[in-house]
Scaffold this motif. Structure first.
Motif, PDB file in Angstrom:
ATOM      1  N   LYS A   1       0.824  -1.138   0.112  1.00 21.03           N
ATOM      2  CA  LYS A   1       0.047   0.060  -0.085  1.00 21.03           C
ATOM      3  C   LYS A   1       0.717   1.333   0.282  1.00 21.03           C
ATOM      4  O   LYS A   1       0.453   2.226  -0.517  1.00 21.03           O
ATOM      5  CB  LYS A   1      -0.926   0.075   1.356  1.00 21.03           C
ATOM      6  N   SER A   2       2.289   1.180   0.611  1.00 22.83           N
ATOM      7  CA  SER A   2       2.867   2.070   0.729  1.00 22.83           C
ATOM      8  C   SER A   2       3.992   2.570  -0.137  1.00 22.83           C
ATOM      9  O   SER A   2       4.935   3.266   0.076  1.00 22.83           O
ATOM     10  CB  SER A   2       3.436   2.453   2.248  1.00 22.83           C
ATOM     11  N   ASN A   3       4.283   1.412  -0.907  1.00 23.03           N
ATOM     12  CA  ASN A   3       5.361   1.521  -1.774  1.00 23.03           C
ATOM     13  C   ASN A   3       4.916   1.134  -3.183  1.00 23.03           C
ATOM     14  O   ASN A   3       4.129   0.312  -3.615  1.00 23.03           O
ATOM     15  CB  ASN A   3       6.517   0.382  -1.278  1.00 23.03           C
ATOM     16  N   PHE A   4       5.688   1.637  -4.278  1.00 25.61           N
ATOM     17  CA  PHE A   4       5.493   1.192  -5.532  1.00 25.61           C
ATOM     18  C   PHE A   4       6.127  -0.359  -5.775  1.00 25.61           C
ATOM     19  O   PHE A   4       7.215  -0.446  -5.316  1.00 25.61           O
ATOM     20  CB  PHE A   4       6.186   2.152  -6.430  1.00 25.61           C
ATOM     21  N   SER A   5       5.563  -0.992  -6.550  1.00 28.29           N
ATOM     22  CA  SER A   5       6.002  -2.521  -6.569  1.00 28.29           C
ATOM     23  C   SER A   5       5.549  -2.955  -7.793  1.00 28.29           C
ATOM     24  O   SER A   5       4.755  -2.380  -8.571  1.00 28.29           O
ATOM     25  CB  SER A   5       5.199  -3.332  -5.579  1.00 28.29           C
ATOM     26  N   LEU A   6       6.653  -4.117  -8.191  1.00 30.72           N
ATOM     27  CA  LEU A   6       6.378  -4.751  -9.627  1.00 30.72           C
ATOM     28  C   LEU A   6       6.003  -6.105  -9.446  1.00 30.72           C
ATOM     29  O   LEU A   6       6.435  -6.980  -8.480  1.00 30.72           O
ATOM     30  CB  LEU A   6       7.867  -4.654 -10.438  1.00 30.72           C
ATOM     31  N   GLN A   7       5.303  -6.742 -10.360  1.00 30.92           N
ATOM     32  CA  GLN A   7       5.447  -8.094 -10.561  1.00 30.92           C
ATOM     33  C   GLN A   7       5.782  -8.663 -11.705  1.00 30.92           C
ATOM     34  O   GLN A   7       6.261  -7.993 -12.776  1.00 30.92           O
ATOM     35  CB  GLN A   7       3.778  -8.647 -10.637  1.00 30.92           C
ATOM     36  N   ARG A   8       6.678  -9.937 -11.916  1.00 26.29           N
ATOM     37  CA  ARG A   8       7.068 -10.434 -13.048  1.00 26.29           C
ATOM     38  C   ARG A   8       6.237 -10.617 -14.000  1.00 26.29           C
ATOM     39  O   ARG A   8       5.174 -11.402 -13.824  1.00 26.29           O
ATOM     40  CB  ARG A   8       7.963 -11.642 -12.604  1.00 26.29           C
ATOM     41  N   LYS A   9       6.471 -10.162 -15.246  1.00 26.18           N
ATOM     42  CA  LYS A   9       5.698 -10.544 -16.557  1.00 26.18           C
ATOM     43  C   LYS A   9       3.907 -10.541 -16.188  1.00 26.18           C
ATOM     44  O   LYS A   9       3.062 -11.601 -16.063  1.00 26.18           O
ATOM     45  CB  LYS A   9       5.755 -11.946 -17.076  1.00 26.18           C
TER      46      LYS A   9
END
Lengths: 125, 266
Positions: free
Chosen positions: B238-246
């Protein structure tokens, strides 16, 4: 009878081969391995009587395997004691692979493939 | 019995309509399953992991995590330089941003960021393609979201390896036992001819422990319930920008990467 000599010679060889195990072992005694445990018959593993465990352990282990791997039910409780349904962390924490499992398996010529993956600390890898 | 043309046409029409109806009913399920874009898991528990790569700085930080997993799960070290690189068995490993997120690259990423390593593991997807292709149901999705591998049932066909878009699965081309350095007597080895992968330490979760990698990471890898809005993983997401793979593949991975930003500048 056509080719009588060959047929009779063949029959004699055939019978000699088929009965080979009987006459080579004739007169010899064999020793049945003693029960690996001197456990009394009223002993239980969980709610399973020891006699049933001895006779049906392969089916019970197979059932436990599915319960643990596919159902995530790792423990059974009996009389307040918790047992882990596991070869390495359950059975082998008390029993010895060679002395307990091996005694009957070796006698019966059974080579279960459990040991391809599960291993005992006493033997190493 | 004699049928005139009028009666025949009536019967043929009814049969056609009936067949059409049953066919649409029959294919309904298939279309839903193959689209792969149905709703996200709403189960009470969906295990997930958030990897904060900002907290991983030195080579030891990365190695400690991989070593913890390798030791606990009796993973053989078949070193690629010494043998066939395809024989390598890995549950958690490290690779660069370009290899980890090939679809989310940018020419102008800072050079320091391009060199940054990312711990990679099975994503325990909400829609796991490996589970859909397994012919023996040796790999299956548990109700709590873990994609589990049943070694007893695996026939080594390697369909799942072809299906997995993340390279998270390894095949035992050789007997792994001679290559296990630090053996753990509480965990089995594998045998030649089966596929293995990360299990999110399901055996440790059942005993109330954290996954080995999370425990060894000093807080860089956080494990928790993605479907609980109050869990730590949700708070971080909720408080950070995050990535997922593909993510465009629609597998809905359960592993998230917090990548930070400013610290790569310069």
């Amino acid at each position: 009878m056509y080719n009588g000599g060959k047929i009779i010679a063949g029959l004699i060889i055939f019978i000699a081969l088929v009965t080979f195990p009987f006459y080579t072992n004739m007169g010899k005694t064999f020793e049945k391995p003693a029960d690996p445990t001197a456990a009394p018959d009223d002993l239980h593993i969980g709610d399973i009587p020891i006699g049933q465990m001895r006779a049906e352990h392969m089916m019970i282990l197979d059932k436990w395997r599915d319960e643990v791997v596919r159902g995530g039910e790792r423990f059974i409780t009996y009389d307040g004691d918790q047992y882990e349904k596991s070869i390495q962390n359950g059975c082998l924490s008390c029993h010895s692979k060679q002395e307990f499992c091996g005694k009957c398996h070796n006698f019966a010529g059974v080579d279960p493939y459990c040991w391809d993956c599960h291993y005992s600390e006493e033997e190493g890898l | 019995m004699k049928i005139d043309r009028r009666k025949f046409l009536k019967l043929a029409g009814c049969t056609g309509i009936g067949l059409g109806l049953s066919a649409t009913d029959m294919f309904k399920g298939t279309v839903e399953a193959s689209s792969g874009h149905s709703a996200v898991s709403t189960a009470a528990v969906r295990h997930a992991m958030v990897i904060d790569v900002r907290k991983l700085q030195t080579a030891e930080d990365y190695q400690r995590i991989v070593d913890a997993c390798n030791k606990i799960h009796n993973i053989p070290t078949l070193i690629p330089e010494k043998g066939n690189p395809k024989h390598e068995v890995k549950w958690i490993w490290n690779d660069t941003y370009g290899h980890s997120f090939p679809d989310q690259q940018n020419y102008y990423h800072p050079e320091a960021f391009k060199q940054k390593l990312f711990p990679l593991l099975c994503n325990h997807c909400d829609h796991p393609p490996c589970v859909r292709v397994c012919p023996t149901k040796a790999t299956f999705k548990r109700p709590d979201g873990i994609v589990q591998q049943d070694m007893h049932r695996c026939i080594g066909c390697r369909f799942c390896m072809a299906a997995c878009p993340y390279g998270s699965r390894s095949f035992n081309f050789v007997d792994p036992r001679p290559f296990i350095k630090d053996k753990n007597p509480e965990y089995p080895t594998r045998t030649m001819g089966v596929v293995e992968k990360c299990t999110f330490c399901s055996e440790r979760l059942e005993k109330g422990e954290q996954p080995a990698c999370a425990e060894a990471s000093n807080g860089a890898l956080v494990f928790g319930n993605l479907n609980d809005p109050e869990s730590e993983v949700r708070k971080i997401l909720k408080s950070n920008f995050s990535l997922q793979r593909k993510p465009e593949l629609g597998t809905m991975p359960s592993v998230f990467y917090v990548i930070g930003g400013g610290e790569y500048a310069g």
